[in-house]
Structure formats: structure tokens, C-alpha cells
Design a protein around this motif. Structure first.
Motif, PDB file in Angstrom:
ATOM      1  N   GLU A  60       0.879  -1.189  -0.157  1.00  0.00           N
ATOM      2  CA  GLU A  60      -0.100  -0.124  -0.103  1.00  0.00           C
ATOM      3  C   GLU A  60       0.911   1.379   0.022  1.00  0.00           C
ATOM      4  N   PHE A  61       1.512   1.559  -1.215  1.00  0.00           N
ATOM      5  CA  PHE A  61       2.776   2.322  -1.170  1.00  0.00           C
ATOM      6  C   PHE A  61       1.813   3.957  -0.915  1.00  0.00           C
ATOM      7  N   GLU A  62       0.744   4.314  -1.402  1.00  0.00           N
ATOM      8  CA  GLU A  62       0.068   5.576  -1.071  1.00  0.00           C
ATOM      9  C   GLU A  62      -0.042   5.760   0.282  1.00  0.00           C
ATOM     10  N   ASN A  63      -0.452   4.747   0.884  1.00  0.00           N
ATOM     11  CA  ASN A  63      -0.837   5.047   2.248  1.00  0.00           C
ATOM     12  C   ASN A  63       0.483   5.013   3.000  1.00  0.00           C
ATOM     13  N   THR A  64       1.200   4.415   2.728  1.00  0.00           N
ATOM     14  CA  THR A  64       2.781   4.304   3.103  1.00  0.00           C
ATOM     15  C   THR A  64       3.184   5.846   3.138  1.00  0.00           C
ATOM     16  N   ILE A  65       3.004   6.304   2.132  1.00  0.00           N
ATOM     17  CA  ILE A  65       3.204   7.867   1.876  1.00  0.00           C
ATOM     18  C   ILE A  65       2.731   8.768   2.733  1.00  0.00           C
ATOM     19  N   LEU A  66       1.610   8.591   2.618  1.00  0.00           N
ATOM     20  CA  LEU A  66       0.862   9.453   3.556  1.00  0.00           C
ATOM     21  C   LEU A  66       1.079   9.379   4.989  1.00  0.00           C
ATOM     22  N   LYS A  67       1.096   8.143   5.749  1.00  0.00           N
ATOM     23  CA  LYS A  67       1.462   8.049   7.011  1.00  0.00           C
ATOM     24  C   LYS A  67       2.950   8.577   7.359  1.00  0.00           C
ATOM     25  N   ILE A  68       3.788   8.393   6.336  1.00  0.00           N
ATOM     26  CA  ILE A  68       5.252   8.942   6.593  1.00  0.00           C
ATOM     27  C   ILE A  68       5.154  10.510   6.525  1.00  0.00           C
ATOM     28  N   ASN A  69       4.391  11.121   5.687  1.00  0.00           N
ATOM     29  CA  ASN A  69       4.206  12.363   5.703  1.00  0.00           C
ATOM     30  C   ASN A  69       3.628  13.181   7.119  1.00  0.00           C
ATOM     31  N   GLN A  70       2.609  12.104   7.595  1.00  0.00           N
ATOM     32  CA  GLN A  70       2.044  12.766   8.547  1.00  0.00           C
ATOM     33  C   GLN A  70       2.765  12.665   9.854  1.00  0.00           C
ATOM     34  N   ASN A  71       3.683  11.779   9.927  1.00  0.00           N
ATOM     35  CA  ASN A  71       4.675  11.399  11.245  1.00  0.00           C
ATOM     36  C   ASN A  71       6.104  11.733  11.302  1.00  0.00           C
ATOM     37  N   ILE A  72       6.542  12.096   9.990  1.00  0.00           N
ATOM     38  CA  ILE A  72       8.234  12.147   9.865  1.00  0.00           C
ATOM     39  C   ILE A  72       8.416  13.364  10.787  1.00  0.00           C
ATOM     40  N   SER A  73       7.674  14.440  11.041  1.00  0.00           N
ATOM     41  CA  SER A  73       8.123  15.352  11.952  1.00  0.00           C
ATOM     42  C   SER A  73       8.246  14.934  13.369  1.00  0.00           C
ATOM     43  N   LYS A  74       7.517  14.053  13.992  1.00  0.00           N
ATOM     44  CA  LYS A  74       7.591  13.722  15.123  1.00  0.00           C
ATOM     45  C   LYS A  74       8.554  12.737  15.747  1.00  0.00           C
ATOM     46  N   ILE A  75       9.368  12.288  14.706  1.00  0.00           N
ATOM     47  CA  ILE A  75      10.556  11.407  14.841  1.00  0.00           C
ATOM     48  C   ILE A  75      11.745  11.890  15.443  1.00  0.00           C
ATOM     49  N   LYS A  76      12.119  11.592  16.592  1.00  0.00           N
ATOM     50  CA  LYS A  76      13.304  12.066  17.193  1.00  0.00           C
ATOM     51  C   LYS A  76      14.478  11.219  16.767  1.00  0.00           C
ATOM     52  N   ASN A  77      14.616  10.054  16.756  1.00  0.00           N
ATOM     53  CA  ASN A  77      15.510   8.937  16.336  1.00  0.00           C
ATOM     54  C   ASN A  77      16.028   9.101  14.937  1.00  0.00           C
ATOM     55  N   LYS A  78      17.402   9.415  14.658  1.00  0.00           N
ATOM     56  CA  LYS A  78      17.794   9.809  12.951  1.00  0.00           C
ATOM     57  C   LYS A  78      17.875   8.499  12.468  1.00  0.00           C
ATOM     58  N   ASN A  79      18.130   7.299  12.964  1.00  0.00           N
ATOM     59  CA  ASN A  79      18.174   6.114  12.378  1.00  0.00           C
ATOM     60  C   ASN A  79      16.842   5.795  11.860  1.00  0.00           C
ATOM     61  N   ILE A  80      15.613   6.328  12.861  1.00  0.00           N
ATOM     62  CA  ILE A  80      14.379   5.794  12.156  1.00  0.00           C
ATOM     63  C   ILE A  80      14.023   6.788  11.163  1.00  0.00           C
ATOM     64  N   TYR A  81      14.503   8.133  11.529  1.00  0.00           N
ATOM     65  CA  TYR A  81      14.061   9.145  10.422  1.00  0.00           C
ATOM     66  C   TYR A  81      14.583   8.839   8.983  1.00  0.00           C
ATOM     67  N   TYR A  82      15.843   8.362   8.883  1.00  0.00           N
ATOM     68  CA  TYR A  82      16.041   8.226   7.561  1.00  0.00           C
ATOM     69  C   TYR A  82      15.827   6.822   7.109  1.00  0.00           C
ATOM     70  N   MET A  83      15.530   5.860   7.762  1.00  0.00           N
ATOM     71  CA  MET A  83      14.652   4.477   7.287  1.00  0.00           C
ATOM     72  C   MET A  83      13.526   4.931   6.555  1.00  0.00           C
ATOM     73  N   LEU A  84      12.648   5.794   7.483  1.00  0.00           N
ATOM     74  CA  LEU A  84      11.477   6.388   6.938  1.00  0.00           C
ATOM     75  C   LEU A  84      11.703   7.188   5.584  1.00  0.00           C
ATOM     76  N   LEU A  85      12.631   7.783   5.360  1.00  0.00           N
ATOM     77  CA  LEU A  85      12.909   8.468   4.165  1.00  0.00           C
ATOM     78  C   LEU A  85      13.121   7.406   3.002  1.00  0.00           C
ATOM     79  N   GLY A  86      13.691   6.486   3.522  1.00  0.00           N
ATOM     80  CA  GLY A  86      14.080   5.381   2.526  1.00  0.00           C
ATOM     81  C   GLY A  86      12.860   4.607   2.128  1.00  0.00           C
ATOM     82  N   LEU A  87      11.936   4.332   2.944  1.00  0.00           N
ATOM     83  CA  LEU A  87      10.669   3.794   2.740  1.00  0.00           C
ATOM     84  C   LEU A  87       9.781   4.641   1.696  1.00  0.00           C
ATOM     85  N   LYS A  88       9.980   6.119   2.186  1.00  0.00           N
ATOM     86  CA  LYS A  88       9.093   6.885   1.221  1.00  0.00           C
ATOM     87  C   LYS A  88       9.718   6.832  -0.141  1.00  0.00           C
ATOM     88  N   MET A  89      11.109   6.895  -0.167  1.00  0.00           N
ATOM     89  CA  MET A  89      11.719   6.861  -1.682  1.00  0.00           C
ATOM     90  C   MET A  89      11.406   5.677  -2.314  1.00  0.00           C
TER      91      MET A  89
END
Length: 109
Positions: free
Chosen positions: A48-77
Motif C-alpha cells: 500500500e505505497f500511497e498509504n505508506t507515503i501519507l503515513k510517513i508525511n503525517q508522522n516524519i516531523s515527530k520522529i526523534k531518532n535519526k536512524n528511524i528518520y532516515y529509514m522512513l525516508l528510504g521507505l518513502k523513496m
């Protein structure tokens, strides 16, 4: 699991077959960033790639751990690439730039 990094390693070690581990960690691990990553990874794993992108966009600003932040960017890519959206190139460049920064830090030490 004692650390977020160890939990992430175990999740990726078993790949798609780590569903039981992800369920266990999302219920028993108290870190909000890890729980969010697991929720998004579960959405991504059912294609569900569209839902993945939406969920990342909604929550990426709340992420404090840099490892998880960059992994979410990778999932979005990867999600953008899967739906043939050329914006994936922007995230590729961001991740490549951050990787160079990390490699330079390792060379110093």
C-alpha cells in the motif's frame, strides 16, 4: 531488546518474515519512534505505497531518532519509485548526501 538499533537490526535480518517480531515489538517496546516505524513498515509490506507515503508525511516531523528518520525516508523513496513518481530522486539525493556525511564522520574516528 535493549536498544532501538538492535530491534531494527532484528526486523531487517528476517525481512518480510519478521511479522511476528514486529507485532511483539510494537506491543512491548515503549519507544514511540520504533512503534511508528513498525506501523509504517507493516503498511509498506502489503504494497500500500500511497498509504505508506501519507503515513510517513503525517508522522516524519515527530520522529526523534535519526536512524528511524532516515529509514522512513528510504521507505518513502521506495514507495515513490514503486508508484512511478519521479520525486523519489529527491529522496535519493537526500539519503546519499546524509550517507556521505556519516562516512566522513567515521573516517575522522
Amino acid at each position: 531488546m535493549k536498544s532501538i538499533e538492535k530491534a531494527i537490526y532484528e526486523i531487517h535480518k528476517y525481512g518480510f518474515f519478521a511479522q511476528n517480531l514486529r507485532d511483539y515489538l510494537s506491543k512491548n517496546f515503549c519507544n514511540k519512534d520504533l512503534k511508528m516505524y513498525i506501523q509504517i513498515k507493516n503498511i509498506y509490506d502489503v504494497y500500500e505505497f500511497e498509504n505508506t507515503i501519507l503515513k510517513i508525511n503525517q508522522n516524519i516531523s515527530k520522529i526523534k531518532n535519526k536512524n528511524i528518520y532516515y529509514m522512513l525516508l528510504g521507505l518513502k523513496m521506495m514507495s515513490l519509485f514503486s508508484i512511478k513518481d519521479l520525486d523519489y530522486i529527491v529522496y535519493y539525493k537526500i539519503l546519499k548526501k546524509s550517507q556521505k556525511k556519516c562516512l566522513q564522520c567515521q573516517e575522522i574516528y
